[in-house]
Motif scaffolding. Sequence first.
Motif, PDB file in Angstrom:
ATOM      1  N   ARG A  42       0.824  -1.208   0.000  1.00 50.42           N
ATOM      2  CA  ARG A  42       0.000   0.000   0.000  1.00 50.42           C
ATOM      3  C   ARG A  42       0.861   1.263   0.000  1.00 50.42           C
ATOM      4  O   ARG A  42       0.561   2.247  -0.672  1.00 50.42           O
ATOM      5  N   TYR A  43       1.951   1.256   0.781  1.00 51.48           N
ATOM      6  CA  TYR A  43       2.816   2.429   0.888  1.00 51.48           C
ATOM      7  C   TYR A  43       4.183   2.114   0.291  1.00 51.48           C
ATOM      8  O   TYR A  43       4.752   1.046   0.542  1.00 51.48           O
TER       9      TYR A  43
ATOM     10  N   GLU B 137      -2.022   4.179  -3.970  1.00 48.33           N
ATOM     11  CA  GLU B 137      -3.268   4.458  -4.681  1.00 48.33           C
ATOM     12  C   GLU B 137      -3.211   5.802  -5.389  1.00 48.33           C
ATOM     13  O   GLU B 137      -3.628   5.941  -6.544  1.00 48.33           O
ATOM     14  N   VAL B 138      -2.679   6.813  -4.708  1.00 45.72           N
ATOM     15  CA  VAL B 138      -2.572   8.141  -5.307  1.00 45.72           C
ATOM     16  C   VAL B 138      -1.497   8.148  -6.389  1.00 45.72           C
ATOM     17  O   VAL B 138      -1.691   8.711  -7.475  1.00 45.72           O
ATOM     18  N   LEU B 139      -0.358   7.534  -6.101  1.00 44.26           N
ATOM     19  CA  LEU B 139       0.741   7.503  -7.061  1.00 44.26           C
ATOM     20  C   LEU B 139       0.302   6.861  -8.374  1.00 44.26           C
ATOM     21  O   LEU B 139       0.599   7.359  -9.468  1.00 44.26           O
TER      22      LEU B 139
ATOM     23  N   ALA C 253      -0.745  17.730  -6.134  1.00 45.78           N
ATOM     24  CA  ALA C 253      -1.906  18.396  -6.713  1.00 45.78           C
ATOM     25  C   ALA C 253      -3.181  17.605  -6.480  1.00 45.78           C
ATOM     26  O   ALA C 253      -4.266  18.173  -6.327  1.00 45.78           O
ATOM     27  N   ARG C 254      -3.067  16.299  -6.421  1.00 45.91           N
ATOM     28  CA  ARG C 254      -4.257  15.455  -6.232  1.00 45.91           C
ATOM     29  C   ARG C 254      -4.608  15.271  -4.756  1.00 45.91           C
ATOM     30  O   ARG C 254      -5.784  15.313  -4.384  1.00 45.91           O
ATOM     31  N   ALA C 255      -3.601  15.014  -3.907  1.00 39.20           N
ATOM     32  CA  ALA C 255      -3.906  14.587  -2.540  1.00 39.20           C
ATOM     33  C   ALA C 255      -3.075  15.269  -1.466  1.00 39.20           C
ATOM     34  O   ALA C 255      -3.176  14.899  -0.302  1.00 39.20           O
TER      35      ALA C 255
END
Length: 278
Positions: A93-94, A206-208, A237-239
Amino acid sequence: MKWPLAALVVLVPTRNRPAELATTLAGLAAQDHPFDLVVSDQSDGSPSYATPAAAALLRVLTGADHRVTVRRHLPRRGLAEHRASLLAASTARYVLFCDDDVWLEPGTVARLYEAIVELRCGLVGAAVQGLSYLHDHRPAELAPFERWQGRPEPERISPGTPAWARWTLHNAANPRHLAHRHLRPGEPWVAYKIAWVGGCVLFDREVLEAVGGFDFWPDLPEEHCGEDVLVQHRVIARAGGAGILPSGAVHLEAPTTVPDRRVQARDVVGRHDPLGSP
């Protein structure tokens, strides 16, 4: 110690740095936090992980129940492709990208993990410190420092904006001086606003992956740099994203293995980037 399947993977791209890689592995071996490890080598000769020192540290890590993978990744197609291949080699996850010239003091990985879980943002970074500059105090470069109050917010970072000016926070030994100035008694860590972080960055996968990771690599020539900055700006910019103090990451100050820095990823694929919009 038997840990459950790690929620965090450390990804180390390396090339032509046997001594530095062994030092990086020594820092990782001193961490008291569960993680998997993937070391990916693109050395011109023997892999950097094949030295007695590196091999010994890999055994230490394996003996501490970290799942360790070492591999050769050739031919070279540039930094972005190397990072993309590392991201694809894991499922945690990370995702902590740690460069092969960074030593982490004990507790750094646990602190990064605690911060990203608590802050619920796209990335948290530990800026590398050049401790040969320990006595070089630069007050003007520390001036852009600003704490995050609560969860980091998405923001667009581009040249000419106040956010871009924060890059000076990570020069020389500035992260150490910032910690002395801003870390209050009893605080385990402080989150602050960044332009970007070099050398040691923990991402929420998930963001990456939502911003494409490093999949822009085919658009770049083999010799390039700044791929990490471009990706961080997309994630922020997203999270949102943050640096943390104390950093705990020490730059080994070895000569760069990327002497040709004329091509910046941002200039090729990142200008007017729709993924850079919050």
